[in-house]
Design a protein around this motif. Sequence first.
Motif, short mmCIF file in Angstrom:
data_model
loop_
_atom_site.label_atom_id
_atom_site.label_comp_id
_atom_site.label_asym_id
_atom_site.label_seq_id
_atom_site.Cartn_x
_atom_site.Cartn_y
_atom_site.Cartn_z
N LEU A 143 0.86 -1.19 0.00
CA LEU A 143 0.00 0.00 0.00
C LEU A 143 0.88 1.23 0.00
CD1 LEU A 143 -2.75 -1.10 2.58
CD2 LEU A 143 -2.77 -1.32 0.10
N GLY A 144 0.86 1.95 -1.10
CA GLY A 144 1.75 3.10 -1.26
C GLY A 144 1.01 4.41 -1.18
N GLY A 145 1.60 5.44 -1.78
CA GLY A 145 1.02 6.78 -1.74
C GLY A 145 -0.36 6.84 -2.38
N GLN A 146 -0.51 6.19 -3.52
CA GLN A 146 -1.82 6.17 -4.19
C GLN A 146 -2.19 4.79 -4.71
OE1 GLN A 146 -2.12 9.19 -7.23
NE2 GLN A 146 -1.55 10.83 -5.81
N ASP A 147 -1.26 3.86 -4.62
CA ASP A 147 -1.49 2.53 -5.19
C ASP A 147 -1.75 1.48 -4.12
OD1 ASP A 147 -1.10 3.34 -7.75
OD2 ASP A 147 1.00 2.76 -7.84
N SER A 148 -2.62 0.55 -4.46
CA SER A 148 -2.77 -0.66 -3.65
C SER A 148 -2.46 -1.82 -4.58
CB SER A 148 -4.21 -0.83 -3.17
OG SER A 148 -4.72 0.37 -2.69
N SER A 177 -7.42 3.44 -0.24
CA SER A 177 -6.80 2.45 0.64
C SER A 177 -5.31 2.74 0.73
CB SER A 177 -7.03 1.04 0.10
OG SER A 177 -6.57 0.96 -1.23
N THR A 178 -4.98 4.00 0.52
CA THR A 178 -3.56 4.33 0.37
C THR A 178 -3.10 5.37 1.37
OG1 THR A 178 -4.10 6.09 -1.15
CG2 THR A 178 -3.73 3.91 -2.11
N GLY A 179 -1.82 5.69 1.29
CA GLY A 179 -1.23 6.68 2.17
C GLY A 179 -1.90 8.04 2.06
N ARG A 180 -2.22 8.43 0.84
CA ARG A 180 -2.86 9.73 0.65
C ARG A 180 -4.20 9.80 1.38
NH1 ARG A 180 -1.52 14.84 -0.69
NH2 ARG A 180 -1.20 14.77 -2.93
N TYR A 181 -4.93 8.70 1.32
CA TYR A 181 -6.22 8.63 2.00
C TYR A 181 -6.03 8.78 3.51
CZ TYR A 181 -10.37 6.32 3.98
OH TYR A 181 -11.48 6.00 4.72
N ALA A 191 -5.00 -15.54 -1.82
CA ALA A 191 -4.65 -15.84 -0.43
C ALA A 191 -3.45 -16.78 -0.27
CB ALA A 191 -5.86 -16.45 0.27
N SER A 192 -2.68 -16.55 0.79
CA SER A 192 -1.59 -17.43 1.23
C SER A 192 -1.59 -17.42 2.76
CB SER A 192 -0.22 -16.90 0.79
OG SER A 192 -0.16 -16.68 -0.57
N PRO A 193 -0.97 -18.41 3.40
CA PRO A 193 -0.89 -18.37 4.86
C PRO A 193 -0.07 -17.18 5.37
CG PRO A 193 -0.42 -20.58 4.03
CD PRO A 193 -0.46 -19.68 2.84
N THR A 194 0.86 -16.70 4.54
CA THR A 194 1.70 -15.57 4.96
C THR A 194 1.44 -14.35 4.08
OG1 THR A 194 3.43 -17.08 5.67
CG2 THR A 194 4.10 -14.79 5.26
N ILE A 195 1.28 -13.20 4.73
CA ILE A 195 1.13 -11.94 3.99
C ILE A 195 2.38 -11.10 4.28
CG2 ILE A 195 -0.16 -9.77 3.83
CD1 ILE A 195 -2.67 -11.40 4.63
N VAL A 196 3.06 -10.66 3.24
CA VAL A 196 4.17 -9.72 3.41
C VAL A 196 3.60 -8.34 3.09
CG1 VAL A 196 6.45 -8.99 2.64
CG2 VAL A 196 5.94 -11.43 2.85
N PHE A 197 3.60 -7.49 4.08
CA PHE A 197 2.95 -6.18 3.98
C PHE A 197 4.03 -5.11 3.80
CE2 PHE A 197 -0.20 -3.25 6.54
CZ PHE A 197 -0.39 -2.48 5.41
N THR A 198 3.98 -4.40 2.68
CA THR A 198 5.01 -3.39 2.38
C THR A 198 4.35 -2.08 1.96
OG1 THR A 198 5.12 -4.08 0.06
CG2 THR A 198 6.64 -5.17 1.57
N GLY A 199 5.18 -1.10 1.63
CA GLY A 199 4.67 0.23 1.28
C GLY A 199 4.56 1.08 2.54
N GLY A 200 4.43 2.39 2.34
CA GLY A 200 4.40 3.31 3.49
C GLY A 200 3.30 2.98 4.49
N VAL A 201 2.15 2.50 3.99
CA VAL A 201 1.00 2.23 4.87
C VAL A 201 1.29 1.05 5.81
CG1 VAL A 201 -1.48 1.68 4.90
CG2 VAL A 201 -0.59 3.28 3.21
N ALA A 202 2.28 0.23 5.46
CA ALA A 202 2.63 -0.90 6.33
C ALA A 202 3.17 -0.42 7.68
CB ALA A 202 3.65 -1.81 5.64
N GLN A 203 3.50 0.87 7.77
CA GLN A 203 3.95 1.42 9.06
C GLN A 203 2.77 1.61 10.02
OE1 GLN A 203 5.88 4.57 6.79
NE2 GLN A 203 7.72 4.24 8.00
N ASN A 204 1.57 1.50 9.50
CA ASN A 204 0.37 1.64 10.31
C ASN A 204 0.15 0.36 11.12
OD1 ASN A 204 -2.45 1.39 11.05
ND2 ASN A 204 -2.89 3.11 9.68
N LEU A 207 3.92 -10.30 7.89
CA LEU A 207 5.31 -9.87 8.05
C LEU A 207 5.48 -8.48 7.47
CD1 LEU A 207 7.20 -13.07 6.80
CD2 LEU A 207 6.70 -12.43 9.16
N VAL A 208 6.08 -7.59 8.24
CA VAL A 208 6.39 -6.25 7.73
C VAL A 208 7.90 -6.07 7.81
CG1 VAL A 208 6.02 -3.77 8.02
CG2 VAL A 208 4.17 -5.36 8.54
#
Lengths: 325, 257
Positions: free
Chosen positions: B104-109, B131-135, B205-218, B234-235
């Motif tokens: 989840l980035g500035g404007q992209d999911s 669903s993004t940082g800008r929001y 879907a997978s058992p593991t989600i790797v969460f990245t992008g600026g919004v992952a800091q939330n 995982l972040v």
Amino acid sequence: MKKIGITTTIPSEVVYAAGMVPVDLNNIFITHNNPQLLVEEAELAGYPRNLCSWIKGIYTTVLNNKDIDTVIAVTQGDCSNTHALMETLDLAGIKVIPFAYPFDRDYDLLKLQIEKLMTALGTDWEQVNETKKTLDAVRKRLWQMDQLTWQDNKISGFDNHLFQVCSSDFNGNPEQFAKEMDDYLAKLPQQPEIKTELRIGYIGVPPIMDDLYDYLEERGARVVYNEVQRQFAMPFDTDDLVEQYRLYSYPYGIFYRLEDIIEQIKLRQLDGVISYAQSFCYRQIEDLIIRQKIDVPILTLEGDKPNKLDARTKMRLDSFLEMLR
Amino acid sequence: MYAGIDLGSRNVKVAILDDQGQLKLHKFDTVSFYREHGHMEDGQLLVDLSALGLGDIGWQQIVSTGYGRQTINLKGAKNIAEIKAHVTGAVYLTGKEDFTMLDLGGQDSKVALVRKGRMVDFETNDRCAASTGRYLENMAAVLDIDLAELSKHYQHPVELSSTCAIFGETELIGKVVEGYSVAELAAGVNYTIFKRVKPMLLKLASPTIVFTGGVAQNQALRQIVTQELNKEVLVPDNPQYNGAIGCAVTAKKLALQ
């Protein structure tokens, strides 16, 4: 000769047999020098913003072309918005002839629809069958072009799209259209083979943006299967007109269309499929069925306004091609 | 040295990787980056990398990606597809080969399904950035709190629709008027993000989600995804640099080929 507007492919044999000229309103709309303006005019007239741009474009196209006072509208098997399109055209004084492809591909019902159209336009089976022979001869060139696209790698995805998509009305002049194809085909032996790394299938209605094919080719991927456009060219060898329009897959359910799609994916050795749907179209729902039934990677693309590919769609295309490599 | 540049909608991120695998990360405001460091030459944006204040670096390979890639070709850099860059970064940073990436980035999911280290399917947001940082920035501004405060809350969320990033502000103001606490309002905002991305996460879907992008800091959103989907989330460190890191890793791979 009198022109008759059509909202999608209908048995054009009937129109030509009646001494009239079918005009595919989609083609007139999208080749207008400013198609977006036509969409906006329909919105000014009261058409909703959240509605397919093709319908809006067709509405304005009919009103702006004064030589078209009659429209054959496909009310079943294409787009349910056509009902309201017919009503608003009726309000504007346009004569509307409805045509319905039976949902279950019932032979008798389809025959009845074709015969009703024959009565409405004033022709009979004898003339229609004669016309079918003429049009089939033109269609044979289209089948050959399709083969030259995917088997011999001589024709680009866009040219394949363009010629086949025109077979809904044969550009209003089958003889001239055949000649254009002959000229094109005559030059082909001198053309080099088109070499691309990836072979792509395009399924769904023709795209509202015109640069998709070139964009893919610049990036090493070529469309070698245009599903609906190929269906417009009716690649079935049958002398029975009713059977021909029963074999034609586009207006029937997704499961019947998928039989053709799955066969062609295998035959043409496709690396991936782009499934296109127009914004606000019910066909977007069918994406979930397509994804379950097709076993090559699929990119679902949505097109809204007549224009060039937007940055987001390009990003999605790039990622898809990267994924296929 | 190998450089990866992610031309994002809000920030340009630069990741510098050396032969020992050490990473150095830098961030620039997107508009300032183009205005101050770039000029057009032969239809391409030429960026003077030595003037970025990153020191005197002998570049062996530069790889770029991002939204800007569609309109700008960074001179001297090889461009790669955006989701590819993010998947490469996520694989590198986590060492995982089978997962679902949520970026989840500035404007992209973006959601991508990764199997054996390769992307096999993906989804992206379409026509709306709710669903993004800008929001999140907009909603935090309405609540008059900062992003750090917004990202603390996930309990007792107010019900908010998730259909539009801008109408969402009006709706949130309505809830303020109804007297909900800042914690409940902030939790509601975080939940709207989850609601937007949930269908994509379930589809791929997978058992593991790797969460990245600026919004992952939330952190609240990490908590919501974990508990609602019952998955391992995982972040990686510095998740907003994931795309740039993916580019730097690609640059190193290309240089060594």
